[in-house]
Write an enzyme that holds these catalytic residues in place. Structure first.
Site, PDB file in Angstrom:
ATOM      1  N   SER A   7       0.776  -1.323   0.035  1.00  0.00           N
ATOM      2  CA  SER A   7       0.053  -0.042  -0.120  1.00  0.00           C
ATOM      3  C   SER A   7       0.618   1.203   0.118  1.00  0.00           C
ATOM      4  O   SER A   7       0.282   2.369  -0.103  1.00  0.00           O
ATOM      5  CB  SER A   7      -0.978  -0.195   1.075  1.00  0.00           C
ATOM      6  OG  SER A   7      -0.252   0.263   2.369  1.00  0.00           O
ATOM      7  N   LYS A  49       1.163   4.569   7.233  1.00  0.00           N
ATOM      8  CA  LYS A  49       0.243   5.446   6.183  1.00  0.00           C
ATOM      9  C   LYS A  49       1.124   7.135   6.229  1.00  0.00           C
ATOM     10  O   LYS A  49       1.850   7.206   7.382  1.00  0.00           O
ATOM     11  CB  LYS A  49      -1.090   5.401   6.437  1.00  0.00           C
ATOM     12  CG  LYS A  49      -1.761   4.058   6.504  1.00  0.00           C
ATOM     13  CD  LYS A  49      -1.504   3.546   5.253  1.00  0.00           C
ATOM     14  CE  LYS A  49      -2.033   1.798   5.435  1.00  0.00           C
ATOM     15  NZ  LYS A  49      -1.772   1.065   4.243  1.00  0.00           N
TER      16      LYS A  49
END
EC number: 3.4.21.89
Length: 141
Positions: A7, A49
């Site tokens: 990701s 993230k």
């Protein structure tokens, strides 16, 4: 630490080793573009993230699923604009409405590098400072 998953590609590749600051004070000097580690009830291991918006930033999710932060389209590190599906947009729109389009104190909009979202704020909502456990400082590919 070793990063598992895709990701954050192309910024961080699956299997890369990273150096991270871990601890209570690690995110107090966080800025957009930093990569934070946080815990979530959705995962048993920490997630990493990118800080896409921080406290005080104005933000919205458009009808096309695009995310706007401080009047600019939000883009990943490759320059691709985020375009979330209706399902992913719905959760963020709830936060947008609840907080009048401003990221509240002590929270972050954290996104992966995939323009259509990943296991990030598009699925988990805004991330509170108390859930941040670290900040990635260096990547070893």
């Amino acid at each position: 630490m070793r990063v598992l998953g895709t990701s954050l590609e192309p910024r961080i590749h699956n299997g890369a080793t990273v150096d991270a600051l871990i601890g209570e004070d690690c995110a107090f000097r966080t800025t957009k573009g930093n990569i934070l580690l946080f815990v979530s009830g959705a995962q048993s291991i920490p997630l990493a993230k990118v800080v896409a918006a921080e406290p005080g930033d104005r933000w919205s999710v458009g009808a096309d699923g695009g995310i706007i932060v401080n009047d600019e389209p939000l883009r990943n590190s490759a320059g691709a604009p985020y375009r979330l599906t209706a399902d992913r947009s719905a959760l963020l729109r709830l936060y947008q409405t609840e907080y009048a389009g401003v990221i509240p104190e002590g929270t972050y909009l954290l996104m992966g590098e995939r323009p259509d979202g990943s296991l990030d704020s598009s699925q988990l909502g805004l991330v509170h400072r108390k859930d941040v456990i670290g900040k990635i400082e260096r990547v070893h590919e």
